[in-house]
Design an enzyme around this catalytic site. Structure first.
Site, PDB file in Angstrom:
ATOM      1  N   GLU A 154      -5.092   1.552   2.894  1.00 52.41           N
ATOM      2  CA  GLU A 154      -4.849   0.419   3.788  1.00 52.41           C
ATOM      3  C   GLU A 154      -4.948   0.846   5.236  1.00 52.41           C
ATOM      4  O   GLU A 154      -5.466   0.094   6.081  1.00 52.41           O
ATOM      5  CB  GLU A 154      -3.467  -0.182   3.500  1.00 52.41           C
ATOM      6  CG  GLU A 154      -3.154  -1.460   4.278  1.00 52.41           C
ATOM      7  CD  GLU A 154      -2.490  -1.240   5.630  1.00 52.41           C
ATOM      8  OE1 GLU A 154      -2.285  -2.221   6.359  1.00 52.41           O
ATOM      9  OE2 GLU A 154      -2.188  -0.073   5.987  1.00 52.41           O
ATOM     10  N   GLU A 155      -4.439   2.029   5.535  1.00 55.15           N
ATOM     11  CA  GLU A 155      -4.381   2.481   6.932  1.00 55.15           C
ATOM     12  C   GLU A 155      -5.769   2.607   7.555  1.00 55.15           C
ATOM     13  O   GLU A 155      -5.930   2.439   8.763  1.00 55.15           O
ATOM     14  CB  GLU A 155      -3.643   3.819   7.026  1.00 55.15           C
ATOM     15  CG  GLU A 155      -2.172   3.767   6.636  1.00 55.15           C
ATOM     16  CD  GLU A 155      -1.314   2.974   7.598  1.00 55.15           C
ATOM     17  OE1 GLU A 155      -1.860   2.378   8.551  1.00 55.15           O
ATOM     18  OE2 GLU A 155      -0.090   2.932   7.403  1.00 55.15           O
ATOM     19  N   ASP A 187       4.622  -4.602   3.394  1.00 52.25           N
ATOM     20  CA  ASP A 187       4.012  -3.394   3.940  1.00 52.25           C
ATOM     21  C   ASP A 187       5.118  -2.506   4.494  1.00 52.25           C
ATOM     22  O   ASP A 187       5.719  -1.719   3.759  1.00 52.25           O
ATOM     23  CB  ASP A 187       2.989  -3.780   5.008  1.00 52.25           C
ATOM     24  CG  ASP A 187       2.143  -2.621   5.509  1.00 52.25           C
ATOM     25  OD1 ASP A 187       2.585  -1.461   5.395  1.00 52.25           O
ATOM     26  OD2 ASP A 187       1.038  -2.864   6.026  1.00 52.25           O
ATOM     27  N   HIS A 207       3.532   5.282  13.016  1.00 50.37           N
ATOM     28  CA  HIS A 207       2.297   6.059  12.846  1.00 50.37           C
ATOM     29  C   HIS A 207       2.383   7.474  13.415  1.00 50.37           C
ATOM     30  O   HIS A 207       1.352   8.061  13.782  1.00 50.37           O
ATOM     31  CB  HIS A 207       1.108   5.320  13.450  1.00 50.37           C
ATOM     32  CG  HIS A 207       0.538   4.255  12.557  1.00 50.37           C
ATOM     33  ND1 HIS A 207      -0.696   3.695  12.758  1.00 50.37           N
ATOM     34  CD2 HIS A 207       1.031   3.652  11.452  1.00 50.37           C
ATOM     35  CE1 HIS A 207      -0.930   2.787  11.827  1.00 50.37           C
ATOM     36  NE2 HIS A 207       0.111   2.748  11.016  1.00 50.37           N
ATOM     37  N   HIS A 229       0.832  -1.212   0.000  1.00 57.08           N
ATOM     38  CA  HIS A 229       0.000   0.000   0.000  1.00 57.08           C
ATOM     39  C   HIS A 229       0.863   1.257   0.000  1.00 57.08           C
ATOM     40  O   HIS A 229       2.046   1.220   0.317  1.00 57.08           O
ATOM     41  CB  HIS A 229      -0.991  -0.014   1.167  1.00 57.08           C
ATOM     42  CG  HIS A 229      -0.448   0.320   2.516  1.00 57.08           C
ATOM     43  ND1 HIS A 229      -0.491   1.596   3.044  1.00 57.08           N
ATOM     44  CD2 HIS A 229       0.123  -0.448   3.467  1.00 57.08           C
ATOM     45  CE1 HIS A 229       0.015   1.585   4.262  1.00 57.08           C
ATOM     46  NE2 HIS A 229       0.410   0.360   4.550  1.00 57.08           N
ATOM     47  N   ASP A 269       6.332   2.871   7.076  1.00 62.01           N
ATOM     48  CA  ASP A 269       4.975   2.395   6.841  1.00 62.01           C
ATOM     49  C   ASP A 269       4.194   3.380   5.979  1.00 62.01           C
ATOM     50  O   ASP A 269       3.726   4.399   6.481  1.00 62.01           O
ATOM     51  CB  ASP A 269       4.271   2.205   8.192  1.00 62.01           C
ATOM     52  CG  ASP A 269       2.886   1.625   8.070  1.00 62.01           C
ATOM     53  OD1 ASP A 269       2.500   1.187   6.971  1.00 62.01           O
ATOM     54  OD2 ASP A 269       2.175   1.595   9.099  1.00 62.01           O
TER      55      ASP A 269
END
Length: 568
Positions: free
Chosen positions: A401-402, A430, A514, A354, A364
Site C-alpha cells: 500500500e505504501e 489503515d 513514516h 494493509h 501505520d
C-alpha cells in the site's frame, strides 16, 4: 435519468419506508451482534492485540522484503488458527529501493567558504535491536540523478506558494528547492517544483509541524514528538497499483512475466517524478535554512517562535543532491480469509487493511492489522458457537500500500467483474490508532450504519458515554467525511468499481509518521498505552460488517445520499 425537483421528495419517502421496514426485519443478527461485543467474547482482547502488534512491528517490513513476507505468514497462520479458510495471493510488481544518496551544502560567501555533507541518518535510541535493518531514507519512485543549484525555501511547495515567490520576484528556475512536509501529497511537492523549473527537491520535517514547538519538547523517546533527526519517507507515485501495469493485474506465470509498460512509458504517464528528491530531518533542514538569505518569508511561512528567521533566497547556500535507486520486480503477498455465507454466499462484505510499512509501522498500518486480527478472532469464536453469516465475509490484509495502493489495486484489477457485481461494501482501516478521538469517512449510504455501531461501543477514553456521544460533541461539521483522493486502500473499491466503502480510525495525524520512530514503544507510551482504542476500533469495524453480512435486507440508507445530491 433526470430526477426532477418534484420526484426527489417522493423518492426520499419511498426509500425511507423501505429502510424502516428492512431495519425491523428479525434475524439471527441480533443474537450475534450482542455476542460480538459481549464481555465474554472480548476478554483478553487488549493483551491479544498488544501481542499481535508487538510481533508485527518487531522488525522493519517494507514491501517486497523477506521481513514483510514473514509478516504475511504470521497473518496467515493467525487467520487459520481461528479456523478461517485462508490463502496468500501473490503479485509481481515494480518496486523501488535506495542504492545511494548524498546531500552537500556549500556556503560560498562565508570566509572561508564552508561545505558540509549531511549523514542523512536517523538517530537510533537504545533498546532497538532491529533499527539497523531500516532502509536508508528515500522517496519511492524518486528520479535517479544529480541536482545542483542555489537553494530556495518554498514553504509547503503548493502552487500558491510558488505564486507568492513570483510576486516577491524570486525565480526558482535552476534551483534546488527546500520544502517542508505538510498540506499536500509529497508527490505533488516534487511535481510542482518541476513545473516551476527547479532541478531538485529537498523535503524536510519542520519542528513546527511535527516536533512540537517549545524547548521542553525533546522528541521521541522522551515524548511523542518527532526527534530532530527524524525523517518522513514515502512514495512519490500518484497513481494506484503497479505503475507498469495500469488497468490490469501484475500476474506472472512460471514461464513468463506479464505485459508491462517500459520505463519511458511510465515516465510519460505523469504519475512519477522527473527530477531528483530527498527527504531529510528537521535538524538538517534547519541547518540549510540558516544558509538562505534574501527576503524574509511571510509570517505563515515561518517556523516555531524560537526558530531562526526563515528567508526565501535564492542562496547563497548551494545544494548538491544525488540519488540513485533501483527499480525491481518483486513479489508481494495479500493474505485473504473467507467466511462463506450460508444464504447469499455470492455476496461479499470485505474488510481490508494493509500490512507493509516503511519501517516498524506501529500506527501505520499495523494498529489496523492488529485490529483486523482481533475481528478475525471474534468471528472465529462466533463460528464455533454455530454462527454463519448470511453473506460471505472476506478479510483482506494488503501488501505494498505504501508504494501506491498496489496490493489492493492489483486484487481489484484481477477480480474486477466479480467484485463489481457481487461486493456489498468495503470496510477499510489503515492507521487504526494513533491517539484519542474517533473519525470516519464513508460513502453516504453507510452513514447510519456507522452511527449505529458507535452507539453500541463505549468510548475508550470516557467509559461514561458511547463513542457516538463523544464523537458528536467533539467533531467538526460534517460528522462523517467523504472518501476522496487515494489516501488508502478504499480507493480502488470506490473509484474503480464503485463499491460503498468506509474508513475509520482513532487519532489522526501523528508526529512520527513514516519515520523509524513509529514503533511498538511509541504506541505503548503515547498512542494507546492500554490498547483500549484498538479494542474499540475492532468492535466498530466488526459491528458494521455484521450488519452488512447478516441483515436480511441490506441496511443501506440513501437519505443522506439524496440530501447531498439535492444540495449539490
Amino acid at each position: 435519468m433526470i430526477i426532477t425537483t418534484l420526484m426527489i421528495p417522493i423518492c426520499l419517502y419511498i426509500i425511507y419506508l423501505l429502510f424502516i421496514i428492512t431495519s425491523s426485519s428479525p434475524s439471527s443478527y441480533s443474537i450475534y451482534h450482542s455476542l460480538f461485543t459481549s464481555t465474554s467474547l472480548i476478554t483478553n482482547s487488549n493483551s491479544t492485540i498488544s501481542h499481535h502488534l508487538y510481533t508485527l512491528t518487531r522488525r522493519p517490513h517494507v514491501a517486497g522484503t523477506q521481513a514483510n513476507a514473514d509478516a504475511a505468514s504470521y497473518v496467515f497462520s493467525t487467520f487459520t488458527s481461528y479456523s478461517l479458510p485462508s490463502r496468500i495471493t501473490s503479485y509481481h510488481v515494480s518496486l523501488t529501493y535506495p542504492i545511494s544518496r548524498s546531500l552537500t551544502l556549500t556556503h560560498p560567501q562565508s570566509d572561508p567558504p564552508t561545505s558540509i555533507t549531511f549523514d542523512l541518518n536517523q538517530k537510533i535510541y537504545s533498546g532497538d535491536p532491529y533499527a539497523n535493518e531500516v532502509l536508508p531514507t528515500f522517496h519511492a519512485y524518486a528520479k535517479s540523478g544529480t541536482a545542483v543549484g542555489k537553494v530556495v525555501y518554498v514553504n509547503y511547495g503548493r502552487v500558491e506558494d510558488y505564486d507568492t515567490l513570483k510576486q516577491m520576484g524570486v525565480n526558482v528556475s535552476g534551483t534546488v528547492v527546500l520544502v517542508r512536509y505538510g498540506e499536500i501529497f509529497r508527490g505533488d511537492i516534487v511535481r510542482n517544483a518541476h513545473l516551476a523549473g527547479a532541478v531538485g527537491v529537498v523535503v524536510y520535517t519542520d519542528k513546527k509541524d511535527y516536533g512540537g514547538c517549545g524547548s521542553k519538547n525533546k522528541g521521541y523517546p522522551d515524548d511523542r514528538w518527532m526527534p530532530s533527526s527524524g525523517v518522513q519517507v514515502g512514495t512519490l507515485y500518484s497513481g494506484a497499483g503497479d505503475p507498469t501495469t495500469p488497468g490490469w493485474a501484475s500476474i506472472s506465470s512460471s514461464n513468463a512475466d506479464c505485459e508491462r509498460l517500459s520505463d519511458d512509458e511510465v515516465e510519460q504517464s505523469g504519475d512519477v517524478p522527473l527530477i531528483p528528491s530527498l527527504p531529510i530531518s528537521w535538524a538538517d533542514g534547519d541547518f540549510i535554512l540558516r544558509s538562505i538569505g534574501g527576503q524574509v518569508a511571510n509570517a505563515d511561512w515561518q517556523g516555531c517562535p524560537d526558530s531562526s528567521v526563515y528567508r526565501v533566497g535564492p542562496g547563497p547556500g548551494f545544494l548538491n543532491l544525488t540519488y540513485t535507486g533501483s527499480q525491481v520486480i518483486n513479489a508481494i503477498q495479500n493474505v485473504i480469509a473467507v467466511i462463506e455465507g450460508a444464504i447469499e454466499p455470492d455476496r461479499f462484505v470485505i474488510l481490508g487493511n494493509h500490512r507493509d510499512a516503511w519501517t516498524f509501522g506501529a500506527v501505520d498500518p499495523n494498529s489496523g492489522t492488529a485490529a483486523l486480527l482481533e475481528v478475525a478472532r471474534r468471528f472465529g469464536k462466533l463460528k464455533r458457537k454455530g454462527w454463519r453469516p448470511r453473506r460471505t465475509i472476506i478479510l483482506c490484509n494488503w501488501d505494498a500500500e505504501e508504494y501506491g495502493l498496489i496490493g489492493s489495486t492489483e486484487w481489484v484489477e484481477e477480480n474486477r467483474e466479480m467484485l463489481a457485481s457481487r461486493a456489498v461494501a468495503y470496510l477499510n482501516v489503515d492507521c487504526g490508532v494513533s491517539g484519542p478521538g474517533f473519525h470516519a469517512s464513508a460513502t453516504p449510504q453507510l452513514d447510519e450504519l456507522l452511527k449505529q455501531a458507535t452507539q453500541q461501543v463505549r468510548d475508550p477514553d470516557n467509559i461514561s458515554q458511547t463513542i457516538y456521544e463523544s464523537w458528536i460533541t467533539s467533531s467538526e461539521s460534517p460528522l462523517i467525511g467523504r472518501l476522496g483522493g487515494g489516501g488508502s486502500d478504499y480507493a480502488p473499491f470506490v473509484q474503480h468499481i464503485g463499491i460503498p466503502s468506509v474508513d475509520i480510525l482513532f487519532g489522526g495525524g501523528y508526529p512520527v509518521y513514516h519515520s523509524m520512530y513509529d514503533d511498538f514503544v511509541w504506541m505503548k507510551k503515547f498512542g494507546d498505552p492500554m490498547f483500549h482504542r484498538h479494542v474499540a476500533a475492532a468492535s466498530i469495524w466488526g459491528l458494521v460488517a455484521l450488519q452488512l453480512a447478516d441483515k436480511e435486507f441490506l441496511p443501506f440508507n440513501y437519505l443522506s445520499y439524496a440530501n447531498e445530491l439535492q444540495e449539490s
